[in-house]
Write a protein that holds these residues in place. Structure first.
Motif, PDB file in Angstrom:
ATOM      1  N   ALA A  13       0.840  -1.201   0.000  1.00 50.05           N
ATOM      2  CA  ALA A  13       0.000   0.000   0.000  1.00 50.05           C
ATOM      3  C   ALA A  13       0.876   1.253   0.000  1.00 50.05           C
ATOM      4  N   MET A  14       1.938   1.245   0.795  1.00 49.75           N
ATOM      5  CA  MET A  14       2.848   2.389   0.830  1.00 49.75           C
ATOM      6  C   MET A  14       3.680   2.456  -0.450  1.00 49.75           C
ATOM      7  N   ALA A  15       3.999   1.306  -1.015  1.00 53.54           N
ATOM      8  CA  ALA A  15       4.734   1.289  -2.290  1.00 53.54           C
ATOM      9  C   ALA A  15       3.915   1.964  -3.383  1.00 53.54           C
ATOM     10  N   LEU A  16       2.596   1.826  -3.343  1.00 55.09           N
ATOM     11  CA  LEU A  16       1.732   2.494  -4.323  1.00 55.09           C
ATOM     12  C   LEU A  16       1.893   4.009  -4.235  1.00 55.09           C
ATOM     13  N   GLY A  17       1.980   4.525  -3.003  1.00 59.39           N
ATOM     14  CA  GLY A  17       2.167   5.962  -2.814  1.00 59.39           C
ATOM     15  C   GLY A  17       3.514   6.432  -3.328  1.00 59.39           C
ATOM     16  N   VAL A  18       4.551   5.637  -3.079  1.00 62.90           N
ATOM     17  CA  VAL A  18       5.905   5.965  -3.544  1.00 62.90           C
ATOM     18  C   VAL A  18       5.945   5.969  -5.076  1.00 62.90           C
ATOM     19  N   ILE A  19       5.367   4.938  -5.679  1.00 59.02           N
ATOM     20  CA  ILE A  19       5.394   4.817  -7.140  1.00 59.02           C
ATOM     21  C   ILE A  19       4.590   5.935  -7.797  1.00 59.02           C
TER      22      ILE A  19
ATOM     23  N   VAL B 271       4.464   8.996  -6.812  1.00 56.68           N
ATOM     24  CA  VAL B 271       5.395  10.145  -6.857  1.00 56.68           C
ATOM     25  C   VAL B 271       6.410   9.950  -7.974  1.00 56.68           C
ATOM     26  N   LEU B 272       6.943   8.751  -8.079  1.00 55.79           N
ATOM     27  CA  LEU B 272       7.940   8.468  -9.116  1.00 55.79           C
ATOM     28  C   LEU B 272       7.347   8.609 -10.519  1.00 55.79           C
ATOM     29  N   GLU B 273       6.105   8.187 -10.682  1.00 50.10           N
ATOM     30  CA  GLU B 273       5.438   8.326 -11.987  1.00 50.10           C
ATOM     31  C   GLU B 273       5.295   9.793 -12.377  1.00 50.10           C
TER      32      GLU B 273
ATOM     33  N   ALA C 251       9.473   6.232 -12.519  1.00 47.53           N
ATOM     34  CA  ALA C 251       8.955   4.885 -12.242  1.00 47.53           C
ATOM     35  C   ALA C 251       9.718   3.860 -13.074  1.00 47.53           C
ATOM     36  N   GLY C 252      10.213   2.824 -12.418  1.00 45.97           N
ATOM     37  CA  GLY C 252      10.994   1.796 -13.108  1.00 45.97           C
ATOM     38  C   GLY C 252      12.472   2.122 -13.196  1.00 45.97           C
TER      39      GLY C 252
ATOM     40  N   ASN D 105       2.209  -8.537  -1.753  1.00 51.41           N
ATOM     41  CA  ASN D 105       1.723  -9.018  -3.051  1.00 51.41           C
ATOM     42  C   ASN D 105       0.231  -8.725  -3.225  1.00 51.41           C
ATOM     43  N   ASP D 106      -0.164  -7.493  -2.954  1.00 52.83           N
ATOM     44  CA  ASP D 106      -1.557  -7.076  -3.137  1.00 52.83           C
ATOM     45  C   ASP D 106      -1.954  -7.145  -4.610  1.00 52.83           C
ATOM     46  N   PRO D 107      -3.224  -7.408  -4.917  1.00 50.00           N
ATOM     47  CA  PRO D 107      -3.680  -7.426  -6.308  1.00 50.00           C
ATOM     48  C   PRO D 107      -3.351  -6.138  -7.065  1.00 50.00           C
ATOM     49  N   ALA D 108      -3.383  -5.002  -6.375  1.00 50.65           N
ATOM     50  CA  ALA D 108      -3.163  -3.711  -7.040  1.00 50.65           C
ATOM     51  C   ALA D 108      -1.751  -3.552  -7.591  1.00 50.65           C
ATOM     52  N   VAL D 109      -0.788  -4.319  -7.086  1.00 51.51           N
ATOM     53  CA  VAL D 109       0.595  -4.137  -7.559  1.00 51.51           C
ATOM     54  C   VAL D 109       0.963  -5.079  -8.705  1.00 51.51           C
ATOM     55  N   GLN D 110       0.048  -5.959  -9.091  1.00 54.93           N
ATOM     56  CA  GLN D 110       0.380  -6.902 -10.166  1.00 54.93           C
ATOM     57  C   GLN D 110       0.781  -6.197 -11.471  1.00 54.93           C
ATOM     58  N   PRO D 111       0.036  -5.173 -11.927  1.00 53.34           N
ATOM     59  CA  PRO D 111       0.458  -4.472 -13.144  1.00 53.34           C
ATOM     60  C   PRO D 111       1.807  -3.761 -12.979  1.00 53.34           C
ATOM     61  N   LEU D 112       2.105  -3.319 -11.748  1.00 55.37           N
ATOM     62  CA  LEU D 112       3.362  -2.611 -11.487  1.00 55.37           C
ATOM     63  C   LEU D 112       4.549  -3.569 -11.502  1.00 55.37           C
ATOM     64  N   LEU D 113       4.320  -4.803 -11.085  1.00 59.13           N
ATOM     65  CA  LEU D 113       5.374  -5.822 -11.183  1.00 59.13           C
ATOM     66  C   LEU D 113       5.679  -6.122 -12.652  1.00 59.13           C
ATOM     67  N   LYS D 114       4.615  -6.206 -13.444  1.00 56.37           N
ATOM     68  CA  LYS D 114       4.789  -6.523 -14.869  1.00 56.37           C
ATOM     69  C   LYS D 114       5.470  -5.381 -15.621  1.00 56.37           C
ATOM     70  N   SER D 115       5.157  -4.144 -15.223  1.00 60.07           N
ATOM     71  CA  SER D 115       5.741  -2.984 -15.922  1.00 60.07           C
ATOM     72  C   SER D 115       7.146  -2.655 -15.431  1.00 60.07           C
ATOM     73  N   GLY D 116       7.503  -3.174 -14.258  1.00 63.35           N
ATOM     74  CA  GLY D 116       8.809  -2.880 -13.683  1.00 63.35           C
ATOM     75  C   GLY D 116       8.808  -1.701 -12.725  1.00 63.35           C
ATOM     76  N   ALA D 117       7.657  -1.061 -12.544  1.00 62.52           N
ATOM     77  CA  ALA D 117       7.575   0.053 -11.588  1.00 62.52           C
ATOM     78  C   ALA D 117       7.812  -0.443 -10.164  1.00 62.52           C
ATOM     79  N   LEU D 118       7.401  -1.691  -9.887  1.00 60.77           N
ATOM     80  CA  LEU D 118       7.705  -2.351  -8.620  1.00 60.77           C
ATOM     81  C   LEU D 118       8.633  -3.516  -8.930  1.00 60.77           C
ATOM     82  N   LEU D 119       9.798  -3.514  -8.305  1.00 63.10           N
ATOM     83  CA  LEU D 119      10.797  -4.542  -8.593  1.00 63.10           C
ATOM     84  C   LEU D 119      10.388  -5.896  -8.031  1.00 63.10           C
ATOM     85  N   ALA D 120       9.925  -5.913  -6.782  1.00 67.50           N
ATOM     86  CA  ALA D 120       9.594  -7.184  -6.129  1.00 67.50           C
ATOM     87  C   ALA D 120       8.761  -6.924  -4.877  1.00 67.50           C
ATOM     88  N   THR D 121       8.118  -7.977  -4.393  1.00 64.24           N
ATOM     89  CA  THR D 121       7.339  -7.905  -3.165  1.00 64.24           C
ATOM     90  C   THR D 121       7.383  -9.283  -2.499  1.00 64.24           C
TER      91      THR D 121
END
Length: 275
Positions: A194-200, A202-204, A209-210, A219-235
């Motif tokens: 949830a906090m990673a969403l806030g950080v990303i 800002v980066l976007e 981002a990325g 591994n929340d459902p909301a971060v799945q697209p961010l993992l695929k795009s590379g905006a989130l490296l890992a969880t």
């Protein structure tokens, strides 16, 4: 539970209900707060369940210390209590002569696992920021320590560590200020997704981002697209829905006569774009 608005606890609730639908030996009631800092409300919810003469409680405490007195009250009322996800303060429980079962992941080891994944992507002395959860929660303290272990291991440069209390909006606000002060950071460690969403977010807005690596936890459902795009490296997936099921299963065993004591580790897994 806490924060039923958070995806992690929505999944936990869903898992509990799916399990309950296939059982006929108990009646399930699920309650929780609306955010991750409503300590007094969570105490009031438990007091209400004591008044309703619940047979067993499976509790995710917001505050590892502040929830101990009401848990002791529940146990003295004859209610079996199982502690999951966030550990209640062991010293305070011992002072009250209380033992109970804890079910949850090793948060320090799990955070170090995802922290190491970030460390492997960065060079020595790379500047990083740590976004902590609610500081009074045991899992927040353990995740911070796990991240600090990785920072030391890979000789990273921690330029700031702040608590955003598990919340997206607070993380976005705090990180916006931190990023203005440290635009040359290369990585961000977030104690939940949830906090990673806030950080990303800002980066976007800053076109980073990325490019600046971010790791999370849950591994929340909301971060799945961010993992695929590379905006989130890992969880880390801590399998919250199954943690709830295990908590209920232990509660049933204790009601059946099993001793209510011991710590039982639940599984967790590193999640990144390749898996």
């Amino acid at each position: 539970m806490k924060s039923l608005n958070a995806e992690f606890f929505q999944e936990m609730k869903k898992g509990a209900w799916q399990f309950a639908q296939n059982q006929n030996s108990f009646e399930l009631k699920t309650v929780g707060t609306s955010n991750q800092t409503e300590i007094i409300l969570q105490i009031q919810l438990i007091e209400s369940l004591i008044d309703q003469k619940a047979d067993a409680l499976v509790i995710v405490p917001i505050d590892s210390k502040a929830l101990v007195p009401v848990v002791v009250k529940a146990i003295k009322a004859g209610i079996k209590v199982i502690n999951i996800d966030i550990k209640l303060d062991e010293k305070l429980l011992q002072q009250k002569g209380i033992k109970l079962t804890y079910v949850g992941p090793d948060n320090e080891v799990a955070a170090e696992l995802v922290g190491d994944f970030l460390g492997n992507k960065l060079k020595k002395n790379a500047k990083v920021i740590l976004i902590e959860g609610l500081q009074v929660a045991e899992n927040s303290q353990k995740r911070k320590q796990g991240f600090l272990n990785s920072i030391a291991k890979f000789q990273l440069n921690l330029v700031a560590s702040v608590a955003a209390d598990w919340e997206t909006d607070k993380a976005e606000k705090l990180f916006s200020e931190l990023f203005a002060d440290h635009p040359d950071i290369e990585g961000v460690m977030c104690s939940n997704d949830a906090m990673a969403l806030g950080v990303i977010s800002v980066l976007e807005k800053n076109g980073k981002a990325g490019k600046i690596q971010v790791v999370g936890f849950d591994n929340d459902p909301a971060v799945q697209p961010l993992l695929k795009s590379g905006a989130l490296l890992a969880t880390i997936d801590a399998f919250g829905s199954q943690m709830a099921v295990q908590g209920i299963e232990f509660a049933l065993k204790v009601l059946d006569g099993m001793k209510n004591e011991g710590s039982f580790s639940t599984k967790f897994e590193l999640i990144h774009s390749n898996n």
